[in-house]
Design a protein around this motif. Structure first.
Motif, mmCIF file in Angstrom:
data_model
loop_
_atom_site.group_PDB
_atom_site.id
_atom_site.type_symbol
_atom_site.label_atom_id
_atom_site.label_comp_id
_atom_site.label_asym_id
_atom_site.label_seq_id
_atom_site.Cartn_x
_atom_site.Cartn_y
_atom_site.Cartn_z
ATOM 1 N N ASP A 399 0.831 -1.200 0.000
ATOM 2 C CA ASP A 399 0.000 0.000 0.000
ATOM 3 C C ASP A 399 0.869 1.255 0.000
ATOM 4 O O ASP A 399 1.981 1.270 0.488
ATOM 5 N N TRP A 400 0.280 2.289 -0.540
ATOM 6 C CA TRP A 400 1.033 3.498 -0.846
ATOM 7 C C TRP A 400 0.676 4.581 0.173
ATOM 8 O O TRP A 400 -0.493 4.948 0.302
ATOM 9 N N CYS A 401 1.683 5.042 0.863
ATOM 10 C CA CYS A 401 1.475 6.125 1.823
ATOM 11 C C CYS A 401 1.451 7.448 1.065
ATOM 12 O O CYS A 401 2.449 7.846 0.464
ATOM 13 N N ILE A 402 0.300 8.106 1.041
ATOM 14 C CA ILE A 402 0.145 9.290 0.181
ATOM 15 C C ILE A 402 0.142 10.611 0.941
ATOM 16 O O ILE A 402 0.072 11.667 0.334
ATOM 17 N N SER A 403 0.185 10.549 2.280
ATOM 18 C CA SER A 403 0.167 11.838 2.993
ATOM 19 C C SER A 403 1.582 12.303 3.296
ATOM 20 O O SER A 403 2.465 11.500 3.583
ATOM 21 N N ARG A 404 1.761 13.605 3.179
ATOM 22 C CA ARG A 404 3.056 14.206 3.464
ATOM 23 C C ARG A 404 2.827 15.361 4.417
ATOM 24 O O ARG A 404 1.892 16.138 4.227
ATOM 25 N N GLN A 405 3.697 15.476 5.402
ATOM 26 C CA GLN A 405 3.505 16.517 6.398
ATOM 27 C C GLN A 405 4.174 17.803 5.917
ATOM 28 O O GLN A 405 5.093 18.328 6.518
ATOM 29 N N LEU A 406 3.693 18.269 4.774
ATOM 30 C CA LEU A 406 4.259 19.466 4.153
ATOM 31 C C LEU A 406 3.141 20.484 3.991
ATOM 32 O O LEU A 406 1.975 20.179 4.203
ATOM 33 N N TRP A 407 3.532 21.649 3.531
ATOM 34 C CA TRP A 407 2.529 22.685 3.287
ATOM 35 C C TRP A 407 2.321 22.955 1.811
ATOM 36 O O TRP A 407 1.311 23.464 1.370
ATOM 37 N N TRP A 408 3.354 22.669 1.016
ATOM 38 C CA TRP A 408 3.301 22.986 -0.415
ATOM 39 C C TRP A 408 2.803 21.772 -1.183
ATOM 40 O O TRP A 408 3.504 20.756 -1.251
ATOM 41 N N GLY A 409 1.613 21.874 -1.688
ATOM 42 C CA GLY A 409 1.082 20.737 -2.428
ATOM 43 C C GLY A 409 -0.439 20.764 -2.384
ATOM 44 O O GLY A 409 -1.045 21.770 -2.024
ATOM 45 N N HIS A 410 -1.029 19.648 -2.806
ATOM 46 C CA HIS A 410 -2.486 19.551 -2.776
ATOM 47 C C HIS A 410 -2.901 19.096 -1.391
ATOM 48 O O HIS A 410 -2.594 17.972 -0.981
ATOM 49 N N ARG A 411 -3.601 19.957 -0.684
ATOM 50 C CA ARG A 411 -4.011 19.602 0.669
ATOM 51 C C ARG A 411 -5.029 18.457 0.604
ATOM 52 O O ARG A 411 -5.895 18.435 -0.274
ATOM 53 N N ILE A 412 -4.876 17.544 1.500
ATOM 54 C CA ILE A 412 -5.731 16.358 1.464
ATOM 55 C C ILE A 412 -7.193 16.770 1.654
ATOM 56 O O ILE A 412 -7.523 17.467 2.616
ATOM 57 N N PRO A 413 -8.065 16.369 0.753
ATOM 58 C CA PRO A 413 -9.450 16.835 0.789
ATOM 59 C C PRO A 413 -10.299 16.040 1.769
ATOM 60 O O PRO A 413 -11.304 15.438 1.401
ATOM 61 N N VAL A 414 -9.850 16.048 3.011
ATOM 62 C CA VAL A 414 -10.592 15.380 4.069
ATOM 63 C C VAL A 414 -10.815 16.403 5.168
ATOM 64 O O VAL A 414 -9.902 17.160 5.500
ATOM 65 N N TRP A 415 -12.032 16.427 5.690
ATOM 66 C CA TRP A 415 -12.350 17.390 6.749
ATOM 67 C C TRP A 415 -12.723 16.656 8.025
ATOM 68 O O TRP A 415 -13.361 15.591 7.975
ATOM 69 N N TRP A 416 -12.341 17.239 9.128
ATOM 70 C CA TRP A 416 -12.531 16.613 10.439
ATOM 71 C C TRP A 416 -13.546 17.398 11.253
ATOM 72 O O TRP A 416 -13.561 18.629 11.236
ATOM 73 N N THR A 417 -14.345 16.630 12.006
ATOM 74 C CA THR A 417 -15.222 17.296 12.978
ATOM 75 C C THR A 417 -14.454 17.421 14.287
ATOM 76 O O THR A 417 -13.380 16.816 14.453
ATOM 77 N N LYS A 418 -15.004 18.196 15.182
ATOM 78 C CA LYS A 418 -14.305 18.396 16.464
ATOM 79 C C LYS A 418 -14.214 17.097 17.255
ATOM 80 O O LYS A 418 -13.294 16.886 18.037
#
Length: 900
Positions: A399-418
Motif C-alpha cells: 500500500d502506498w502512503c500518500i500523505s506528506r507533512q508538508l505545506w506545499w502541495g495539494h491539501r488532502i481533501p478530508v475534513w474533520w469534525t471536532k
RNA sequence: GGGCGGUUGGCUCAGUGGUAGAGCGCCUCGUUCACACCGAGGAGGUCACUGGUUCGAAUCCAGUAUCGCCCACCA
C-alpha cells in the motif's frame, strides 16, 4: 540564394525557434487525422535543464517532429511539477537566510512564498527546453497546481475514497526527520554503511539468568516491548513464556516465539521494537505488543525514552545508551557490521522508521489491471526487458502512503469534525454535507498529498480530465511515454493504474526507458563531483543541434551512455559537413536552377530514368536503403540506428562519392547530376530534421528559395517525411558503382603506396574483365579521372607496353595499370604485390578448407556454399594475376640488374 | 540474497550463426574551384575466460571472472 560561409548556431537557432513559435507550428487541433500525442515528464519547478532532461527531450522532440512530418495530428504537451518536498526545501532555505522558518510565516504566507518563487523561477526550464528546439505546444502547458489540475486530483481522491481504496492507518512508515514528513517506500534509497552489531544482555525478570540480543540500533531498545526467539530454537525452549527486565528502563517485557527470529543470526534472540521497525511492527501485531515510540518526528528521543534520554538526538542517544550499558556490564561485545541505511531520496537524510498515522491507498486492486495491460501487450516497453521489472514490482506491491507533512502541495481533501469524525469532499461544503454538520465546524486535514499522487494523473489530466474535452477524446490514449528508469515505479506504474482505473484505457501505448547519462569515465554526473556536463553550456558552445545529435547518436538500448564534451564537438562537425555540402549544392543550383521542377509533395522531380547516369542511379538506390533503415529504426525508437544510417549516407556516400563525382560530370555538362543533387539534398534535410531541426530548416529555406522561388515559404517542420520505396533500390547500379569505386580506390591506393606526389596526374590503362565492366568505366571516365587524379585513361584489351613504368592491380576480372610517372621502384612494387599475395594465399587456404569439408558442403545453405565458391574463384584469379605480375617484375628486376 | 545489463582495435561504441565495423586518437600525404569542423591513404582487435551446441560462434546455451544498475522487512 546563398548560405553564409560559416554556420553560426547561436544566431540561427534562436531565430528559427522564434519563427516556428510565431507561425504557431507547435500547436494542433483535435479532431482530424491520426492522433499522435506525447506528454512530457513534467520537470520540477526547482529544476534546471540537466543532461538527463536533455536526452529525454531530444528523444521526445525527435519522435514528435518525425510523426508530425509523417502526417499525424501531432501534439506534445509540456508541463511542470510542483514537487512538494523539493520546492518546500528550496523556499525554506531562502527563508533561513532571513533567519526565518516556515512556522514563523504560518501556512498561508509560506504557501504564498512558494507561489512567488514559482512565478519567478518556475518557467525557467521551459526557456531551456525551447533553447533545445523542442516543438512542444506551450499554449497547453500545465502546472500541477493549476486550478483544472487540482480539480482532477480531488476527483481522483474522491473516487478512490468512495470505493474505500483510501484509508487512514497507523503504521511504521519511512520518516524523514529533515523533511519532517513521511515518504513512500519507493522514495527510500538504501546505502551500505559501516556500522556495528551490538550484543546486549537482557536480564530475566522472573528468574535468574539472561538472554543476549544482537542489534545494529541500540538506542531503539528503549522502545522494546518484547524479545523474540524462534519457536524451534531449542536453545531457548526453557525461556518460552519468560520475561526480561529491559535494561535502562523499568519495564518488564515478555519473551515471545515468532518465526521471524532467525536461529542462524546473532544469538537467535531478537529485540522487538514495534514502533521503529516494520518487521517488529508486524511481530507486535501478531503478539498484541504495546508500541512505545521513543524517537519523535523531529528525530529526537521522546519522553517515553525516559528522562535520561529524552530530547537527545538519535546518534547522541546511541552513544549514551552504549555507555550506560557498558557501565552496567550488559554490553557483551561489538562486531563491525555493514548496515543497510535507508536514506531520503530527496535530501539524503538518514530515515527513521517510526510509527505514524497516515493516509494510504490500497494498491492490489489497482495493480492487477496495470499488470495485465503490459502482459497482454496493450502497453509495450522499449527496451522490452523493463516490462518484467515493472511486472515484478506490481506483483509485490504494498500500500502506498500518500500523505506528506508538508505545506506545499495539494491539501488532502478530508475534513474533520471536532469529535474526530472525518469525511472526504471536493470542498468543505461537500464534506460537511456528507458528515451532516455545518462547514464552519470542520477543519481540513493538515497534510498534503504525495507529489506522485498528482503526477499519476498526468496524461489524462493534462488533456482535461475529468472534463470530457475534445483533446481527451482525440489524443487519449497517448502514444509514447519516454522517461528515466528511476521513476518506473514512482510514476509510470501509477499512471497506468490511474489511466486504466478512471478511463478504462491505458494512458500510453509505448514506454521508452532511456539510458542513464554518465560522464566520460562512466561515473554518475553530480554537482558535488563536479563532473557534470551542463547542456546549456554545450548549447552555447556548439549549438542545440550538436547537443541533440550527440545524445541521439548514443540513445541506444544500453542502460548507460558515457558522455563527454568531445561528443558534442564531433556532432558539430557533422552539422558543418552538412552545411558545406548544402552550400555546394546550392551553388550548383544557382547555375541550373531553372531546370529544377519542384513538387510540394514529392520535392525535386527526377528526370526520366533514361537520362540518369550510373552515379545517379547508385545514389538514389543508396538513398532508398537509408530511408528504409531510418523508417524501421524510428518505429522502434532506435534513434541511434537511424542516425548512424543517415550519418554514413550523408558523409560517406553523398559527400565523399556523389558530390565529388558530380563535379567532373557538371564540367561535362551533365546537368542531370544537379537535379539529382537537389533531389537527394531535399531528402537528406527532411530525414535529418527531427534530429537537427534548426540547421535543416535554415538550409531548407535557402534551398526552397532556389528551387521553388514562386511558392510561398513552408517550414520543413510540415514537409512530408520521406518514405521508403524499395522498388527504387537498384542492385545493378550498386554493383557497377562498386567497380567504379574499386578502380578509384585502387588507383589512389597504388599512388599512395608507391609515393606518387599528390599533385601529379597519372596515366591509367584499364583492361576490362567484361564488356559490362568496360562500358561502366568507359561511360564514367571523367569521374574516375577526377577522383583518382588521372591525366589519361585508356581502355583496351591489351596490356600497356613499357612494363617498367606501370603498377598494377585488379578489381575482379578487370585489370588496372597505373603509370607512376617515372621508372617504377621495382622492389617496392614487388613488396606490394607480395603483401597482397600473402593475404590472398591465406584466403585461399581458408576457403579451400571450408569447401573441402564435406559436411559444410552438405549442410550449409546452398547460397552460402555458392558464395564461398565464388570467393575462392575470385581469390584464385587474383593469385594468378599477382603471380604473373610478380614474375614480370622479377624478370624486369633481373634485367635491370644485368644492365647495371 | 534475487534480477537485469555490459565486457569487441589506445578511447567511445555498432554488429544476434556465414571471411571483424564506425567515429575519435595515431602514422603518411595533401591549402585551386562545399568543407582543414576537410580530403586521400595506412597501421592497429586470438570479440573477458572456460566448456557445450553447430558444417560454421563476437553472435546460441551453460558456467566463471569482472564492472555497473535495480529490487529485497531481516536483527
Amino acid at each position: 540564394m546563398d548560405l553564409p560561409r560559416a554556420y553560426d548556431p547561436a544566431v540561427v537557432e534562436q531565430r528559427r525557434y522564434r519563427t516556428w513559435m510565431e507561425a504557431g507550428l507547435f500547436g494542433a487541433t483535435p479532431g482530424t487525422g491520426r492522433p499522435y500525442c506525447i506528454t512530457i515528464p513534467p520537470p520540477n519547478i526547482t529544476g534546471s535543464l540537466h543532461i538527463g532532461h536533455a536526452l529525454n527531450n531530444a528523444i521526445m522532440d525527435c519522435i514528435i517532429r518525425w510523426r508530425r512530418m509523417v502526417g499525424d495530428n501531432t501534439v506534445c504537451l509540456p508541463g511542470t511539477d510542483h514537487a512538494g518536498i523539493a520546492t518546500q526545501a528550496v523556499v525554506e532555505r531562502e527563508l533561513a537566510k532571513e533567519g526565518l522558518t516556515r512556522h514563523d510565516l504560518g501556512r498561508e504566507a509560506f504557501v504564498q512564498r512558494c507561489w512567488e518563487w514559482r512565478e519567478q523561477y518556475g518557467n525557467r526550464i521551459y526557456l531551456q527546453l525551447q533553447r533545445m528546439g523542442c516543438s512542444y505546444d506551450w499554449s497547453r502547458a500545465r502546472f500541477t497546481l493549476d486550478e483544472p489540475y487540482v480539480e482532477a486530483i480531488y476527483e481522483e481522491f474522491l473516487r478512490w475514497w468512495d470505493r474505500g481504496l483510501i484509508y487512514r492507518g497507523t503504521r511504521v512508515v519511512n520518516w524523514c526527520p529533515r523533511c519532517s514528513s513521511a515518504i513512500s517506500d519507493i522514495e527510500v534509497n538504501s546505502e551500505d554503511r559501516q556500522g556495528a552489531l551490538y550484543y546486549v544482555r537482557y536480564p530475566l525478570a522472573d528468574r535468574d539468568g539472561s538472554v543476549v540480543v544482537a542489534t545494529t540500533r541500540p538506542e531503539t531498545m528503549l522502545g522494546d516491548t518484547a524479545v523474540a526467539v524462534n519457536p524451534a530454537d531449542t536453545r531457548y525452549t526453557h525461556l518460552h513464556g519468560a520475561k526480561v527486565r529491559l535494561p535502562l528502563t523499568e519495564r518488564v517485557i515478555p519473551i515471545v516465539t515468532d518465526e521471524f527470529a532467525r536461529m542462524d543470526f546473532g544469538t537467535g534472540a531478537v529485540k522487538v521494537t514495534p514502533a521503529h521497525d516494520l518487521d517488529d511492527f508486524e511481530i507486535g501485531v501478531r503478539h498484541s505488543l504495546p508500541q512505545v515510540k521513543v524517537i519523535g518526528d523531529d528525530g529526537r528521543m521522546t519522553a517515553d525514552a525516559g528522562p535520561r534520554y529524552a530530547g537527545l538526538e538519535r546518534d547522541d542517544c546511541r552513544t549514551r545508551v552504549l555507555e550506560d550499558l557498558g557501565a552496567l556490564g550488559l554490553l557483551e561485545r561489538t562486531e563491525p557490521y555493514i548496515v543497510k541505511t535507508p536514506l531520503c531520496d530527496r535530501c539524503k537524510t538518514v530515515l527513521e522508521p517510526l510509527l505514524s498515522e497516515q493516509w494510504f491507498v490500497r494498491q492490489t486492486e489497482l495493480a492487477q489491471p496495470a499488470a495485465k495491460a503490459v502482459e497482454d501487450g496493450r502497453i509495450r516497453f522499449f527496451p522490452e526487458r523493463y516490462a518484467r521489472v515493472y511486472l515484478d514490482w506490481l506483483r509485490n506491491i504494498r500500500d502506498w502512503c500518500i500523505s506528506r507533512q508538508l505545506w506545499w502541495g495539494h491539501r488532502i481533501p478530508v475534513w474533520w469534525t471536532k469529535d474526530g469524525r472525518y469525511e472526504a469532499g471536493r470542498n468543505a461544503d461537500e464534506a460537511a454535507r456528507r458528515l451532516g454538520v455545518p462547514p464552519d465546524q470542520l477543519r481540513q486535514d493538515e497534510d498534503v498529498l504525495d507529489t506522485w499522487f498528482s503526477s499519476a494523473l498526468w496524461p489524462h489530466a493534462i488533456l482535461g480530465w475529468p472534463r470530457q474535452t475534445e483533446e481527451l477524446a482525440f489524443w487519449y490514449p497517448t502514444n509514447l511515454l519516454t522517461t528515466a528508469q528511476e521513476i518506473l515505479y514512482l510514476w509510470v506504474a501509477r499512471m497506468v493504474m490511474t489511466g486504466l482505473d478512471f478511463l478504462g484505457e491505458v494512458p500510453f501505448r509505448d514506454v521508452y526507458i532511456h539510458a542513464t547519462v554518465l560522464d566520460s569515465k562512466g561515473e554518475r554526473m553530480s554537482k558535488s563531483k563536479g563532473n557534470g556536463i551542463d547542456p546549456l553550456e554545450m548549447i552555447e558552445k556548439y549549438g542545440a543541434d550538436a547537443l541533440r545529435l550527440s545524445l541521439l547518436q548514443q540513445a541506444g538500448k544500453n542502460q548507460d551512455i558515457r558522455f563527454g564534451e568531445d561528443r558534442v564537438r564531433l556532432a558539430g562537425t557533422f552539422n558543418n559537413k552538412l552545411w558545406n555540402a548544402s552550400r555546394y549544392v546550392l551553388g550548383v543550383l544557382e547555375q541550373i536552377g531553372h531546370r529544377i521542377e519542384w513538387s510540394e509533395t514529392d520535392g525535386v522531380v527526377l528526370p526520366e530514368d533514361s537520362r540518369l547516369g550510373l552515379c545517379d542511379r547508385w545514389i538514389l538506390s543508396r538513398l532508398q536503403r537509408s530511408i528504409t533503415i531510418v523508417d524501421g529504426a524510428l518505429g522502434g525508437y532506435d534513434m541511434d540506428d537511424a542516425m548512424r544510417a543517415l550519418y554514413s549516407f550523408v558523409w560517406d556516400e553523398f559527400c565523399d562519392w556523389y558530390v565529388e563525382a558530380s563535379k567532373p560530370r557538371l564540367r561535362e555538362g551533365a546537368t542531370v547530376t544537379g537535379v539529382v543533387l537537389a533531389h537527394v539534398l531535399d531528402r537528406i534535410l527532411r530525414l535529418l530534421h527531427p534530429f537537427i531541426p534548426h540547421i535543416t530548416e535554415e538550409i531548407w529555406e535557402a534551398f526552397r528559395k532556389t528551387v521553388a522561388s514562386n511558392a510561398p515559404h513552408r517550414s520543413i517542420m510540415v514537409a512530408t517525411y520521406p518514405s521508403s520505396d524499395p522498388a527504387r533500390v537498384n542492385e545493378t547500379a550498386e554493383r557497377r558503382m562498386e567497380l567504379l569505386m574499386g578502380v578509384v580506390r585502387g588507383i589512389r591506393n597504388t599512388r599512395a603506396e608507391l609515393g606518387v606526389p599528390a599533385a601529379d596526374r597519372v596515366r591509367v590503362h584499364v583492361r576490362p574483365g567484361s564488356r559490362e565492366d568496360g562500358l561502366v568505366v568507359g561511360d564514367n571516365q571523367a569521374v574516375v579521372s577526377a577522383l583518382a587524379r588521372v591525366r589519361e585513361l585508356v581502355i583496351g584489351a591489351e596490356r600497356p607496353s613499357e612494363q617498367g613504368r606501370w603498377a598494377a592491380f585488379n578489381v575482379g576480372e578487370t585489370d588496372v595499370y597505373v603509370d607512376i610517372g617515372s621508372s617504377l621502384d621495382l622492389s617496392a612494387e614487388i613488396a606490394r604485390l607480395e603483401k597482397a599475395l600473402t593475404s590472398v594465399e591465406a584466403e585461399i587456404t581458408r576457403s579451400e578448407q571450408r569447401l573441402g569439408n564435406p559436411s559444410f558442403v552438405e549442410r550449409a545453405p546452398a547460397a552460402v556454399v555458392e558464395k564461398e565458391r565464388q570467393n575462392l574463384a575470385e581469390h584464385l584469379s587474383n593469385r594468378t594475376r599477382l603471380n604473373e605480375r610478380l614474375r614480370q617484375m622479377r624478370s624486369l628486376m633481373n634485367g635491370t640488374d644485368r644492365t647495371d
